[in-house]
Write a protein that holds these residues in place. Structure first.
Motif, short mmCIF file in Angstrom:
data_model
loop_
_atom_site.label_atom_id
_atom_site.label_comp_id
_atom_site.label_asym_id
_atom_site.label_seq_id
_atom_site.Cartn_x
_atom_site.Cartn_y
_atom_site.Cartn_z
N TYR A 61 75.67 25.56 27.05
CA TYR A 61 76.13 24.18 27.12
C TYR A 61 76.34 23.76 28.57
N ALA A 62 75.97 22.52 28.85
CA ALA A 62 76.14 21.95 30.19
C ALA A 62 76.72 20.55 30.05
N ALA A 63 77.41 20.11 31.10
CA ALA A 63 78.02 18.79 31.09
C ALA A 63 76.99 17.73 31.44
N LEU A 64 77.16 16.56 30.84
CA LEU A 64 76.25 15.45 31.14
C LEU A 64 76.59 14.85 32.50
N VAL B 34 81.98 19.12 18.28
CA VAL B 34 82.44 17.74 18.43
C VAL B 34 82.02 17.19 19.79
N LEU B 35 82.18 17.99 20.85
CA LEU B 35 81.80 17.54 22.19
C LEU B 35 80.30 17.27 22.27
N VAL B 36 79.51 18.09 21.58
CA VAL B 36 78.06 17.85 21.56
C VAL B 36 77.74 16.58 20.79
N ASP B 37 78.36 16.43 19.61
CA ASP B 37 78.10 15.25 18.78
C ASP B 37 78.49 13.96 19.49
N GLU B 38 79.55 14.02 20.29
CA GLU B 38 80.02 12.82 20.99
C GLU B 38 79.42 12.69 22.39
N SER B 39 78.43 13.54 22.69
CA SER B 39 77.62 13.45 23.92
C SER B 39 78.43 13.67 25.19
N TYR B 40 79.47 14.49 25.11
CA TYR B 40 80.17 14.89 26.33
C TYR B 40 79.45 16.06 27.00
N ILE B 41 78.86 16.93 26.19
CA ILE B 41 78.08 18.06 26.69
C ILE B 41 76.79 18.13 25.90
N PHE B 42 75.85 18.94 26.35
CA PHE B 42 74.60 19.10 25.62
C PHE B 42 74.15 20.55 25.73
N GLU B 43 73.24 20.93 24.85
CA GLU B 43 72.69 22.29 24.87
C GLU B 43 71.52 22.32 25.84
N SER B 44 71.73 22.96 26.98
CA SER B 44 70.63 23.10 27.94
C SER B 44 69.66 24.19 27.50
N ALA B 45 70.12 25.06 26.62
CA ALA B 45 69.31 26.10 25.98
C ALA B 45 70.08 26.48 24.72
N PRO B 46 69.45 27.19 23.79
CA PRO B 46 70.17 27.57 22.59
C PRO B 46 71.49 28.29 22.90
N VAL C 74 91.46 18.47 19.49
CA VAL C 74 90.23 18.40 20.26
C VAL C 74 90.28 17.25 21.26
N SER C 75 90.78 16.09 20.81
CA SER C 75 90.77 14.92 21.68
C SER C 75 91.80 15.01 22.79
N ARG C 76 92.93 15.66 22.54
CA ARG C 76 94.03 15.63 23.52
C ARG C 76 93.95 16.76 24.54
N ASN C 77 93.68 17.99 24.09
CA ASN C 77 93.78 19.10 25.05
C ASN C 77 92.68 20.15 24.92
N LEU C 78 92.33 20.55 23.71
CA LEU C 78 91.31 21.59 23.57
C LEU C 78 89.95 21.09 24.05
N LEU D 41 85.66 20.98 28.17
CA LEU D 41 84.82 20.16 29.04
C LEU D 41 84.95 20.59 30.50
N ALA D 42 86.18 20.94 30.91
CA ALA D 42 86.39 21.40 32.28
C ALA D 42 85.69 22.73 32.52
N LEU D 43 85.71 23.61 31.53
CA LEU D 43 85.04 24.90 31.67
C LEU D 43 83.53 24.73 31.76
N VAL D 44 82.99 23.82 30.95
CA VAL D 44 81.54 23.58 31.00
C VAL D 44 81.15 22.96 32.34
N ALA D 45 81.97 22.04 32.83
CA ALA D 45 81.67 21.41 34.12
C ALA D 45 81.69 22.41 35.26
N ASP D 46 82.48 23.47 35.11
CA ASP D 46 82.60 24.50 36.15
C ASP D 46 81.78 25.73 35.76
N ALA D 47 80.65 25.50 35.10
CA ALA D 47 79.89 26.60 34.50
C ALA D 47 79.38 27.60 35.52
#
Length: 371
Positions: free
Chosen positions: A368-371, A353-365, A294-298, A303-309
């Protein structure tokens, strides 16, 4: 005979052991038994009511907290006597809880609910793994549940179960004699077959050794994960891997040349790790493999996919909600050459993990969207 009533030998004979005990949440904490060996589950939260083991319960209360995860929803239920986390896993085959009609409805804050399930321990804390959770429209449901719990405790739960109620005298005597015997020791021949005799010749209770080829595969994965990437040539030069490979090959005698078998073992193992979604071929020309983490590549890929949502499956609506759905993220990852073999459950875990570590958040149920 009464002392035998709550041993593992008789637990299943008590009709109440197969029911949901209706109890206030507070009693699930105060009635906890420290010794859960009678039922044999390490993660079981063992509760005793008048000597009876309680493995499942029914509680009625109000939802005071809702936490949604990729594969489950956790409710915190308050019945006026205490708080109980209730975990509801998605049914098998359900990937997107919002889009799948078979997915259960997510309950809201303040709803009165009835939860039934198995009591378990997660990291030392009580939780219920729900078999069912449903909303109750009765405004008196909580008060009624207290009355019913009190009545059942007085009239049923406090009356200890006696094996004599269901066993004939001769069977009861035989069972009592069996329960008094010490656990049988394994014979030396059986221990030898299972590889459980130590150097001093004394039998041990250890489990049989693992398959040497599985041990070798773990060693290869560990060697790649230690540095993130490894080439095939580097792996072949590692002394610890060659030693593990020799052990694996020795377990399966063959007339094939040793060098050929060794090369084949490395190639097969790497192919298996790729097909299991644990590593991927980073550079085909250089034969370089990279461990999936998760930390290295997945995580960065997600995160890149969410940023390019905006280029992906955005949740439909009035335009006020932006992001990418969980199902779209899973499908996009599955279409990637690097992560096509990664299990869907692992992708959901990475999202959590990305949600828990505040890299992304749930904009709706489940969006996911990037911070």
């Amino acid at each position: 005979m009464a002392s035998l009533a709550n041993t593992a030998l008789f637990t299943g004979l008590d009709p109440l052991s197969w029911t949901y005990f209706r109890l206030p949440i507070a009693s699930l904490y105060t009635g906890r038994k420290q010794d859960a060996t009678a039922v044999g589950d390490d993660d079981l939260w063992s509760v005793s009511v008048a000597g009876r083991l309680v493995k499942a319960a029914e509680v009625t209360g109000m939802v005071v907290q809702v936490a949604r995860r990729a594969r489950h929803t956790q409710y915190l239920i308050d019945d006026g006597t205490g708080l109980l986390p209730v975990v509801c896993w998605l049914p098998d085959g359900v990937v997107d809880a919002d889009a799948d009609p078979d997915a259960p409805r997510v309950l809201g804050l303040g709803e009165s609910v009835v939860a039934r399930g198995r009591l378990s321990s997660f990291r030392g804390d009580l939780q219920m793994v729900a078999d069912s959770v449903y909303a109750s429209s009765d405004p008196h449901a909580e008060a009624l549940s207290w009355l019913v719990a009190t009545q059942l405790t007085v009239e049923r739960y406090t009356k200890s179960f006696e094996p004599a109620q269901v066993l004939a005298p001769d069977l009861l005597a035989a069972a009592a004699e069996l329960a008094s015997r010490p656990p049988p020791a394994l014979g030396r021949e059986m221990d030898r077959e299972q590889g459980a005799v130590d150097e001093g010749g004394e039998a041990s209770g250890d489990e049989p050794p693992r398959d040497p080829q599985a041990v070798f595969a773990d060693a290869v994965l560990g060697a790649i994960a230690a540095t993130g990437t490894r080439s095939y040539a580097e792996l072949r030069r590692l002394p610890e891997l060659n030693a593990a490979a020799q052990v694996a090959l020795a377990a399966v005698p063959s007339t094939v040349e040793a060098a050929t078998r060794l090369k084949s073992l490395f190639v097969r193992t790497l192919a298996r790790l790729v097909s299991d979604g644990l590593i991927f071929l980073q550079d085909e020309d250089a034969d370089v493999y990279e461990a999936i983490s998760v930390s290295r590549n997945l995580g960065p890929a997600l995160l890149a996919l969410v940023a390019d949502a905006r280029n992906h499956d955005v949740r439909p609506g009035d335009g006020s909600v932006s992001g990418v759905t969980a199902s779209a993220l899973v499908n996009l990852i599955a279409a990637s050459p690097s992560f096509c073999n990664v299990a869907r459950s692992r992708v959901f875990d990475a999202i959590a993990v990305l949600v828990d570590e505040s890299y992304i958040f749930e904009s709706a149920p489940r969006v996911y969207a990037a911070l």
